[in-house]
Design a protein around this motif. Sequence first.
Motif, mmCIF file in Angstrom:
data_model
loop_
_atom_site.group_PDB
_atom_site.id
_atom_site.type_symbol
_atom_site.label_atom_id
_atom_site.label_comp_id
_atom_site.label_asym_id
_atom_site.label_seq_id
_atom_site.Cartn_x
_atom_site.Cartn_y
_atom_site.Cartn_z
ATOM 1 N N GLY A 165 0.796 -1.219 0.000
ATOM 2 C CA GLY A 165 0.000 0.000 0.000
ATOM 3 C C GLY A 165 0.830 1.272 0.000
ATOM 4 N N PHE A 166 2.135 1.158 0.289
ATOM 5 C CA PHE A 166 2.985 2.350 0.308
ATOM 6 C C PHE A 166 3.088 2.976 -1.079
ATOM 7 C CE2 PHE A 166 7.322 4.220 -0.036
ATOM 8 C CZ PHE A 166 7.160 5.254 0.863
ATOM 9 N N ASN A 167 2.977 2.147 -2.124
ATOM 10 C CA ASN A 167 3.097 2.689 -3.479
ATOM 11 C C ASN A 167 1.931 3.611 -3.847
ATOM 12 O OD1 ASN A 167 1.153 0.690 -3.647
ATOM 13 N ND2 ASN A 167 1.770 0.036 -5.698
ATOM 14 N N PHE A 168 0.899 3.654 -3.000
ATOM 15 C CA PHE A 168 -0.224 4.559 -3.255
ATOM 16 C C PHE A 168 0.238 6.016 -3.293
ATOM 17 C CE2 PHE A 168 -3.505 7.366 -1.417
ATOM 18 C CZ PHE A 168 -4.495 7.227 -2.371
ATOM 19 N N GLY A 172 -0.366 5.742 -6.884
ATOM 20 C CA GLY A 172 -1.805 5.539 -6.767
ATOM 21 C C GLY A 172 -2.622 6.698 -7.317
ATOM 22 N N ASN A 173 -3.921 6.569 -7.194
ATOM 23 C CA ASN A 173 -4.861 7.613 -7.633
ATOM 24 C C ASN A 173 -5.872 7.871 -6.533
ATOM 25 O OD1 ASN A 173 -4.278 8.086 -10.670
ATOM 26 N ND2 ASN A 173 -4.353 5.866 -10.493
ATOM 27 N N PRO A 178 -3.849 11.369 -9.974
ATOM 28 C CA PRO A 178 -2.634 10.792 -9.383
ATOM 29 C C PRO A 178 -2.319 11.406 -8.018
ATOM 30 C CG PRO A 178 -2.291 11.249 -11.705
ATOM 31 C CD PRO A 178 -3.620 11.845 -11.362
ATOM 32 N N THR A 179 -2.022 10.564 -7.039
ATOM 33 C CA THR A 179 -1.772 11.042 -5.681
ATOM 34 C C THR A 179 -0.673 12.089 -5.604
ATOM 35 O OG1 THR A 179 -2.352 8.803 -4.980
ATOM 36 C CG2 THR A 179 -1.482 10.270 -3.306
ATOM 37 N N PRO A 180 0.449 11.949 -6.331
ATOM 38 C CA PRO A 180 1.497 12.980 -6.224
ATOM 39 C C PRO A 180 1.032 14.372 -6.602
ATOM 40 C CG PRO A 180 2.355 11.018 -7.315
ATOM 41 C CD PRO A 180 0.870 10.837 -7.203
ATOM 42 N N SER A 245 8.251 5.596 -3.392
ATOM 43 C CA SER A 245 6.936 4.957 -3.410
ATOM 44 C C SER A 245 6.561 4.533 -4.827
ATOM 45 C CB SER A 245 5.883 5.922 -2.857
ATOM 46 O OG SER A 245 4.578 5.446 -3.085
ATOM 47 N N GLN A 246 6.863 5.390 -5.790
ATOM 48 C CA GLN A 246 6.491 5.108 -7.178
ATOM 49 C C GLN A 246 7.250 3.917 -7.738
ATOM 50 O OE1 GLN A 246 7.610 8.025 -10.278
ATOM 51 N NE2 GLN A 246 5.475 7.992 -10.902
#
Length: 331
Positions: A165-168, A172-173, A178-180, A245-246
């Motif tokens: 879940g860290f890659n969120f 993630g979205n 996109p979260t970033p 994370s990405q």
Amino acid sequence: MTSEAQTATRPAVSGVDRLRSYILELFLVGMVLVLVLAAPGFASVNNLLNVLRAVSMLGIIAFGMTAVIIAGEIDLSVGAGVALAGCIIGWVCGALTPGLGPWPAVAVGAVVAIIVGALVGTFTGKMRQWFNVPSFITTLALLTALRGIANLISGGFPIATFPKGFNFLGAGNLWGIPTPVFFFLAVFAGMSVLMKYTSFGRAIYAVGGNPEASRLSGIDVYGTKTLALAITGALTALSGILVASQIGSGNGTAATGMELNVIAAVIIGGTSLFGGKGRIWGTLLGVLFLGCINNGMVLMNVSEYWRLVVSGGIILAAVLLNQVLERGVKR
């Protein structure tokens, strides 16, 4: 307090600054129209969101770098700082997860990485203050040293110790976005307010435009520069956490050459390399400009080598445009 000193404490928005912004906005709009016609799929929602994701980590650092360059300094170590931050949070997660649990370990790692980033920026500022070492030289040395430290921490291999879940955070979205991008917009808003509405922001413009007048007016010139460098170091670490994370790991080779793109975005956005002039809004446009150009060339299957040539040409054209506008106004 002299009238010169009073003037130095106010960020001037001249006709040249406005003209730069308008020209850049027109170039951005024109470029987007060209890419819509020439690059297959450029105008699709998914592709535009991919552009935003790609520029978010770059932009987070570029907003801090804008303050540094306006203050008359520069930071060449941000690419290595991104790699170091990713390795730090990866190492901390691996060390603390058995005792604290995965997400507390992530939180501790993120805090440690951001503190280290801020301390690196502070070190650059203090080298300038105590020994008068130009930030160009200090950060050039740090560019190599920080990447070496990152590889020492990682042992030369990616550190993949993050919880599920860290890659969120980086990949993630949230609500289809996109979260970033949310971090990108938050940093843009924060730096805009800081530079436009606070005494620190006014001091940044003052020390970059006229350090001596700023000193006479009571501004802590080196303290202001050091704080700008520390903020940029912290933002670099935040970007490094998102990059880790990405890609799913802390990697000592991550973000190689990123510092050049960061500086390019700031310069394209109209910030003067000589200090004293620039806007966060212009940097936002510069970041989007680079992102759209790179994405469009990929979609058009342009060779990577030609992409480098085009990027270099754009940077040179931006600097030349700034010089032409400056000389035109002085005449």
